[in-house]
Design an enzyme around this catalytic site. Sequence first.
Site, short mmCIF file in Angstrom:
data_model
loop_
_atom_site.label_atom_id
_atom_site.label_comp_id
_atom_site.label_asym_id
_atom_site.label_seq_id
_atom_site.Cartn_x
_atom_site.Cartn_y
_atom_site.Cartn_z
N HIS A 196 42.85 38.45 50.45
CA HIS A 196 41.62 38.08 51.16
C HIS A 196 40.91 39.30 51.75
O HIS A 196 40.18 39.20 52.72
CB HIS A 196 41.88 37.09 52.32
N GLU B 18 32.45 36.30 50.68
CA GLU B 18 33.13 37.26 49.82
C GLU B 18 32.23 37.73 48.68
O GLU B 18 32.28 38.89 48.27
CB GLU B 18 34.44 36.65 49.28
N ARG C 47 35.66 40.19 41.07
CA ARG C 47 36.77 40.11 42.02
C ARG C 47 38.07 40.33 41.23
O ARG C 47 38.30 39.67 40.21
CB ARG C 47 36.81 38.73 42.66
N ASN D 10 34.20 35.67 39.63
CA ASN D 10 35.55 35.47 40.17
C ASN D 10 36.33 34.58 39.19
O ASN D 10 36.16 33.37 39.15
CB ASN D 10 35.41 34.78 41.54
N ARG E 206 51.17 26.14 50.60
CA ARG E 206 52.16 27.24 50.57
C ARG E 206 52.93 27.30 51.88
O ARG E 206 52.35 27.11 52.95
CB ARG E 206 51.45 28.58 50.34
#
Length: 397
Positions: A180, A385, A91, A7, A241
């Site tokens: 996601h 993940e 990823r 990743n 965010r």
Amino acid sequence: MKILVINCGSSSLKFQLIESDNGEVLGKGLCDRIGIDGSFISFAKGEGDKVKKEASIKDHSDAIKLVLETLTDPTGGVISSLDEIGAVGHRVVHGGEKFKSAVLVNEEVLKAIEECNDLAPLHNPANLIGIRACMELMPNVPMSAVFDTAFHQTMPEEAYLYGIPYEYYRKYKIRRYGFHGTSHDFVSHRCAKLMNKPYEDLKIIVCHLGNGASISAVKNGKCIDTSMGLTPLEGLIMGTRSGDLDPAIVEFLCNKENIDFHQVLNILNKKSGVYGLSDDLSSDFRDLEDGYNKKDPNAIRAVDAFCYRVVKYVGSYVAAMNGVDAICFTAGIGENTAFVREKILEHFGYLGLYLDKEANKKRGEDTLISTSDSKVKAYIIPTNEELEIATQTLKLL
Ligand code: AMP
């Protein structure tokens, strides 16, 4: 088969070596501050402690080399030769409309990922560098690209289009993509397993609540809506965010603060969310929980707004699916923060969902947290993940 999961971020690279037969993590680590002073690698064997080592890591190619050296190190490593790695799963953040599922990498795929760079200018180029570096160092090992956006590609047009002139979709593919995806995929499937029901028969809402946070509605085995949009800025209030806001705020802030839109976007990405709402107290829910318990108004304001936004999204997805069978909580906050789950779920008594407060004290393991007489179930389901990337890679082979 041993699968290396990579990743790549803009200045970091996370990796895990997974035994795909049983999901065991043989080793995992992180290269950080790539291309910056003070770069280092940290590595842990299996469930062991992390060992951190300073190293010169000029670029992602250096980082991959270091990862492979670390994995095969005769004393500290976990494999004796690179030949033991059967495949590498990468990823990739943005697959645009092109990638509706994971794919094996070839030159054509790399070109198509590059074409999505505009949609994720910070992430996709780094992902590509990571893939190319691995291909160079392991030319005979199959590589897969697993996209954050792919799971959401089943959304219908009514969910993914914005209310702007259609020509911008036609010309630039401006639409909701969602992120996601590997987490929403993993958790929704796990939920069906825990419920012992066919995935295709269920209506599931997945709340991925981490520093980045998103919700998805999965109806009859397909994602039909999700809260993140063209970029990961839309939707829930997150760590730093903003999530949803009136787009006119951008111009308003430019004028009032005498700044340009890049600066406003920086504020919306890095200084907003619970961090901004708590008047810079923290973006970390451990601090916010602490503040909440001490009745700090900054923490209360941020946590209340965060939870309220989640409630609104869950409610809208119940309406969109005409019902819901299960609501799942995952990621850092979703898995660990009982009081946040409680504050959210107390709004869903009207659905016949009641919280089992004792079960809700659990953290980090699959747990049914609704009472046995609840019509709608609620679960904590830790996301994984990396395992999902390894599983999807194995399927492709
Ligand atoms: P993630 O992005 O999934 O790593 O999630 C990060 C968020 O999860 C941060 O706000 C953390 O404070 C929160 N988090 C992680 N671990 C815990 C924990 N053990 N207790 C409370 N919050 C946690």
